[in-house]
Design a protein around this motif. Sequence first.
Motif, mmCIF file in Angstrom:
data_model
loop_
_atom_site.group_PDB
_atom_site.id
_atom_site.type_symbol
_atom_site.label_atom_id
_atom_site.label_comp_id
_atom_site.label_asym_id
_atom_site.label_seq_id
_atom_site.Cartn_x
_atom_site.Cartn_y
_atom_site.Cartn_z
ATOM 1 N N LEU A 102 6.821 -7.024 -6.020
ATOM 2 C CA LEU A 102 6.872 -7.970 -7.133
ATOM 3 C C LEU A 102 8.232 -8.651 -7.261
ATOM 4 C CD1 LEU A 102 5.289 -9.035 -9.627
ATOM 5 C CD2 LEU A 102 6.267 -7.127 -10.906
ATOM 6 N N PHE A 103 9.294 -7.894 -7.113
ATOM 7 C CA PHE A 103 10.635 -8.434 -7.337
ATOM 8 C C PHE A 103 11.347 -8.885 -6.058
ATOM 9 C CE2 PHE A 103 10.030 -5.781 -11.164
ATOM 10 C CZ PHE A 103 10.114 -6.804 -12.094
ATOM 11 N N PHE A 104 10.639 -8.839 -4.932
ATOM 12 C CA PHE A 104 11.234 -9.295 -3.680
ATOM 13 C C PHE A 104 11.521 -10.789 -3.775
ATOM 14 C CE2 PHE A 104 11.238 -10.925 0.637
ATOM 15 C CZ PHE A 104 12.021 -9.996 1.289
ATOM 16 N N PRO A 145 5.141 7.902 -7.135
ATOM 17 C CA PRO A 145 6.385 7.126 -7.106
ATOM 18 C C PRO A 145 6.415 6.098 -5.974
ATOM 19 C CG PRO A 145 6.871 9.452 -7.350
ATOM 20 C CD PRO A 145 5.412 9.338 -7.047
ATOM 21 N N ALA A 146 5.843 6.441 -4.811
ATOM 22 C CA ALA A 146 5.824 5.491 -3.694
ATOM 23 C C ALA A 146 5.005 4.260 -4.060
ATOM 24 C CB ALA A 146 5.266 6.147 -2.434
ATOM 25 N N GLY A 147 3.866 4.472 -4.681
ATOM 26 C CA GLY A 147 3.025 3.342 -5.094
ATOM 27 C C GLY A 147 3.702 2.459 -6.122
ATOM 28 N N ILE A 148 4.344 3.079 -7.099
ATOM 29 C CA ILE A 148 5.051 2.306 -8.129
ATOM 30 C C ILE A 148 6.225 1.551 -7.510
ATOM 31 C CG2 ILE A 148 6.480 2.502 -10.209
ATOM 32 C CD1 ILE A 148 4.623 4.893 -11.007
ATOM 33 N N ALA A 149 7.015 2.241 -6.693
ATOM 34 C CA ALA A 149 8.182 1.600 -6.070
ATOM 35 C C ALA A 149 7.754 0.477 -5.128
ATOM 36 C CB ALA A 149 9.018 2.633 -5.322
ATOM 37 N N ALA A 150 6.686 0.687 -4.366
ATOM 38 C CA ALA A 150 6.200 -0.361 -3.459
ATOM 39 C C ALA A 150 5.743 -1.578 -4.258
ATOM 40 C CB ALA A 150 5.059 0.176 -2.590
ATOM 41 N N SER A 151 5.026 -1.336 -5.341
ATOM 42 C CA SER A 151 4.548 -2.449 -6.179
ATOM 43 C C SER A 151 5.708 -3.229 -6.789
ATOM 44 C CB SER A 151 3.645 -1.917 -7.296
ATOM 45 O OG SER A 151 2.515 -1.293 -6.749
ATOM 46 N N LEU A 152 6.685 -2.507 -7.311
ATOM 47 C CA LEU A 152 7.842 -3.182 -7.919
ATOM 48 C C LEU A 152 8.676 -3.909 -6.861
ATOM 49 C CD1 LEU A 152 8.945 -0.504 -10.536
ATOM 50 C CD2 LEU A 152 7.839 -2.706 -10.988
ATOM 51 N N SER A 153 8.818 -3.290 -5.709
ATOM 52 C CA SER A 153 9.572 -3.922 -4.627
ATOM 53 C C SER A 153 8.871 -5.196 -4.175
ATOM 54 C CB SER A 153 9.713 -2.936 -3.466
ATOM 55 O OG SER A 153 10.534 -3.462 -2.463
ATOM 56 N N GLY A 201 7.213 -1.577 0.219
ATOM 57 C CA GLY A 201 7.021 -2.806 -0.551
ATOM 58 C C GLY A 201 7.737 -3.998 0.069
ATOM 59 N N ARG A 202 8.986 -3.795 0.488
ATOM 60 C CA ARG A 202 9.758 -4.872 1.133
ATOM 61 C C ARG A 202 9.075 -5.321 2.424
ATOM 62 N NH1 ARG A 202 14.611 -4.585 3.158
ATOM 63 N NH2 ARG A 202 15.506 -6.432 2.220
ATOM 64 N N LEU A 203 8.726 -4.348 3.266
ATOM 65 C CA LEU A 203 8.109 -4.677 4.545
ATOM 66 C C LEU A 203 6.753 -5.364 4.334
ATOM 67 C CD1 LEU A 203 8.206 -4.604 7.627
ATOM 68 C CD2 LEU A 203 7.185 -2.306 7.521
ATOM 69 N N SER A 204 5.971 -4.867 3.405
ATOM 70 C CA SER A 204 4.671 -5.484 3.122
ATOM 71 C C SER A 204 4.824 -6.922 2.652
ATOM 72 C CB SER A 204 3.912 -4.683 2.056
ATOM 73 O OG SER A 204 3.651 -3.389 2.520
ATOM 74 N N ARG A 205 5.818 -7.179 1.827
ATOM 75 C CA ARG A 205 6.052 -8.542 1.335
ATOM 76 C C ARG A 205 6.467 -9.461 2.477
ATOM 77 N NH1 ARG A 205 4.263 -11.791 -2.535
ATOM 78 N NH2 ARG A 205 5.673 -11.679 -4.282
ATOM 79 N N ILE A 206 7.334 -8.972 3.358
ATOM 80 C CA ILE A 206 7.766 -9.782 4.501
ATOM 81 C C ILE A 206 6.577 -10.083 5.421
ATOM 82 C CG2 ILE A 206 9.192 -9.775 6.588
ATOM 83 C CD1 ILE A 206 11.279 -8.160 4.914
ATOM 84 N N VAL A 207 5.743 -9.074 5.681
ATOM 85 C CA VAL A 207 4.556 -9.286 6.515
ATOM 86 C C VAL A 207 3.632 -10.305 5.862
ATOM 87 C CG1 VAL A 207 2.455 -8.179 7.415
ATOM 88 C CG2 VAL A 207 4.674 -7.043 7.661
ATOM 89 N N SER A 208 3.449 -10.212 4.567
ATOM 90 C CA SER A 208 2.609 -11.163 3.843
ATOM 91 C C SER A 208 3.162 -12.582 3.933
ATOM 92 C CB SER A 208 2.499 -10.741 2.372
ATOM 93 O OG SER A 208 1.814 -11.713 1.639
ATOM 94 N N LEU A 209 4.459 -12.733 3.738
ATOM 95 C CA LEU A 209 5.078 -14.052 3.855
ATOM 96 C C LEU A 209 4.926 -14.600 5.271
ATOM 97 C CD1 LEU A 209 8.330 -13.407 1.797
ATOM 98 C CD2 LEU A 209 6.399 -14.860 1.128
ATOM 99 N N TYR A 210 5.052 -13.747 6.248
ATOM 100 C CA TYR A 210 4.898 -14.150 7.648
ATOM 101 C C TYR A 210 3.470 -14.628 7.908
ATOM 102 C CZ TYR A 210 4.943 -13.826 12.755
ATOM 103 O OH TYR A 210 4.855 -14.102 14.085
#
Length: 176
Positions: free
Chosen positions: A80-82, A70-78, A151-160
Amino acid sequence: MFAQIISHTPLWVWALLAFLVYRGVLASVDREATLKKLSIIPLVMLALSWEGISSHFGITPLTLACWLLPAGIAASLSWLFFRKDRVTAHPDRGVVFQRGSWLPLMLMMGIFLTKYTVGVLLAMHPELVRDPVFTAVVCSLYGIFNGMFIGRLSRIVSLYRNAQPSAILYNGQLNG
């Protein structure tokens, strides 16, 4: 029975709840923060979840699988949809501007309520600690909430990391 549950709740639990609500309300307003500061709550929530899993159920193949999937799925969806338009990275200043969101508060309350409910249920029905369905549901809930944070934190780090500095250094001078 509800009054008895509340009265037997340690004071530190209410202090933790107050802290989480405070941090959730802070997250609801636009703000600038460093990546380090943005990672504190997801890491605290991850620690609370894993403390709950390990102390009640132990680290087993079942608990790992029921958290990881569930963590992997939720992180991926988070991820993707961030909404990228809600964050502006300023690597030259070492900060990220983030639009306010109530989602962090909801995720923190999800983890807090899961942990609180599990504590109450296990105090009333200790045999549930050996129930694989109960274990799977609890670990999956933690996985979903933690995955969304990750997922949210990873996306923010990636954008940064992918952001271009607002000013480029050229021969030791700032060029706009």
